[in-house]
Design an enzyme around this catalytic site. Structure first.
Site: not given
Lengths: 223, 223
Positions: A116, A40, A113, A44
Site C-alpha cells: 500500500e 500506506e 502495508d 490504501d
C-alpha cells in the site's frame, strides 16, 4: 542499496523519479521515524478507488454488495502479501531490530502495508493515471479471474458451508493463547474440525483474524 | 423535471453532460431497478481517495491514525447528509412509495448515499481531476476547519470522557426495541446519563449506530 533497488523497480514496473519515496515506502515504523505509514494511508485509498472503478466497469450488471465483496477480496491483506511476494518485497523491507527478530506472524501484514505504501509512493512520484495503469497491470490476472459470488465469502463462512454440505458438525474455535500488550497482541486459536485428527492452528492480531486464519488452514487441508 | 434539475446542478457546481447520470444518482432503490447503489459504491471510494489525498498534503506532520480519524469525520453519514441539505437534495430525491412514507430515521442515510452517488455520477460524466476539483470546493470550509485531535473521537467516547472529567458515573446503554427483518433492522437504544432526568433515545440500523446516535444526542444536551 541503489543497485538492488533498480531490480525491485523493474519488478514493480515503475522507475521512481524520486527514489527517496521508494525508500520511505519500504521503511517499517520499527526502523525509525521516516517510516511508511502515511504513504500506506494514501496508497490504501488509491487502491480502493482504482479497484472499485475497475470492477464498476467490468461488471455492469453486478450489484454493489457483490462489488464490495470482490473489492474486499482484491485489497485484503492476503492478496497484498501475495503481490509483495511476487515482487520479493521481503528482501527490500527496512525493518528495525525488533521486527527482524519477530519474523513469522506479523510478516504478512508488514508486507501488505508496504505494498500500500508503494502505491502511495508511486502516486506522489507521478499522478493518478500512472498509478492506475500500474495497478491494473499488477492486478491484471486477478481482475480477469474474479467473479461475483461464493469465492468472496470469508474463510469461516466457507468452512461452515463446506461442513454443512457434508452434513458434518460445525467447527469450534478456542483461543488458546494471547500474548503482547494492548495494541500489539497475538492471538492463537485452535479450530476443531470433524474429520481432522488435530486442531488447526490460526494466529492473528485479533481473535477474529486468528479464527479466519485457522479456518483458511482448515480449508486448505480439506479441499 | 429538467428545469428543476438545472437549479440543483447550479447548487452542485456541475452541469452534467449526461443528465441520465444525475437522475440515476437521485434514484433510491425503492423507486425501481435503475437506482443509485452502484454509483454510491463508486462515489464512496472516490470521496475517500480525494479526502485522503487532501489531508495527506495539508497535514504533512500528522500520523496516519489522526488522518484516518479526520477522514472518517469528513466522509461519515452525518457530514454527507449536511452537504445534502446544503444542496437541498431532499427535494430532488426519487423515492418509492414505501420510503416516502417512512420519513424520519432513514432519511439521513438516504441523503448521504445520494451524495456519494452524485460523486460517482460526476466522475463518470467527466474524470477524476474534475470530480476532485468539485469535491474540494464542496469541502473547502470543512477542510479548512478540521484539525487532528479530539473532535474526531466518536460520540460514545466523547460522552464517556466528558462524564469522567466531571467525575460522574459512565452512561449505560440498553436496547429497548428492534424492529424489521434481518437486513433492514431499526434499533432503539436508551442511554442513561447521570444528571439527565430521562433516558436519551438513539435510533439506528445497528446497535452500535443507535448507541452512537444516543451518545450524540446526550452530548448535544450536556454541552
Amino acid at each position: 542499496m541503489m543497485k538492488k533497488l533498480n531490480l525491485l523497480q523493474k519488478k514493480l514496473g515503475h522507475s521512481f523519479n524520486d527514489e527517496t519515496l521508494l525508500v520511505r515506502a519500504l521503511t517499517h515504523r520499527s526502523a525509525g521515524s521516516r517510516h511508511n505509514e502515511r504513504l500506506e494511508f494514501l496508497g490504501d485509498s488509491i487502491l480502493s478507488m482504482v479497484v472499485a472503478d475497475a470492477l464498476f466497469h467490468r461488471f455492469p450488471k453486478v450489484n454493489e454488495g457483490d462489488m464490495s465483496r470482490m473489492r474486499a477480496t482484491l485489497v485484503r491483506e492476503k492478496t497484498l502479501a501475495e503481490l509483495a511476494r511476487e515482487f520479493e518485497l521481503g528482501e527490500y523491507l527496512i525493518l528495525g531490530p525488533g521486527e527482524l527478530k519477530s519474523g513469522g506472524y506479523r510478516r504478512e501484514s508488514i508486507l501488505a502495508d508496504a505494498v500500500e505504501a508503494l502505491i502511495g509512493a508511486v502516486y506522489l512520484d507521478t499522478d493518478i493515471e500512472r498509478v492506475r495503469e500500474l495497478l491494473l497491470s499488477w492486478y491484471d490476472e486477478r481482475l480477469n479471474d474474479i467473479q461475483p459470488g461464493v469465492e468472496q465469502k470469508d474463510p469461516k463462512t466457507r468452512l461452515q458451508e463446506l461442513l454443512q454440505a457434508k452434513r458434518k458438525p460445525l467447527p469450534t474455535y478456542t483461543v488458546v493463547d494471547v500474548i503482547g500488550e494492548a495494541h500489539n497482541q497475538k492471538f492463537t486459536v485452535h479450530c476443531l474440525v470433524d474429520g481432522l485428527p488435530d486442531p488447526v492452528i490460526g494466529i492473528g492480531t485479533s481473535r477474529r483474524k486468528a479464527e479466519q486464519s485457522a479456518a483458511e488452514h482448515a480449508l486448505d487441508t480439506l479441499l
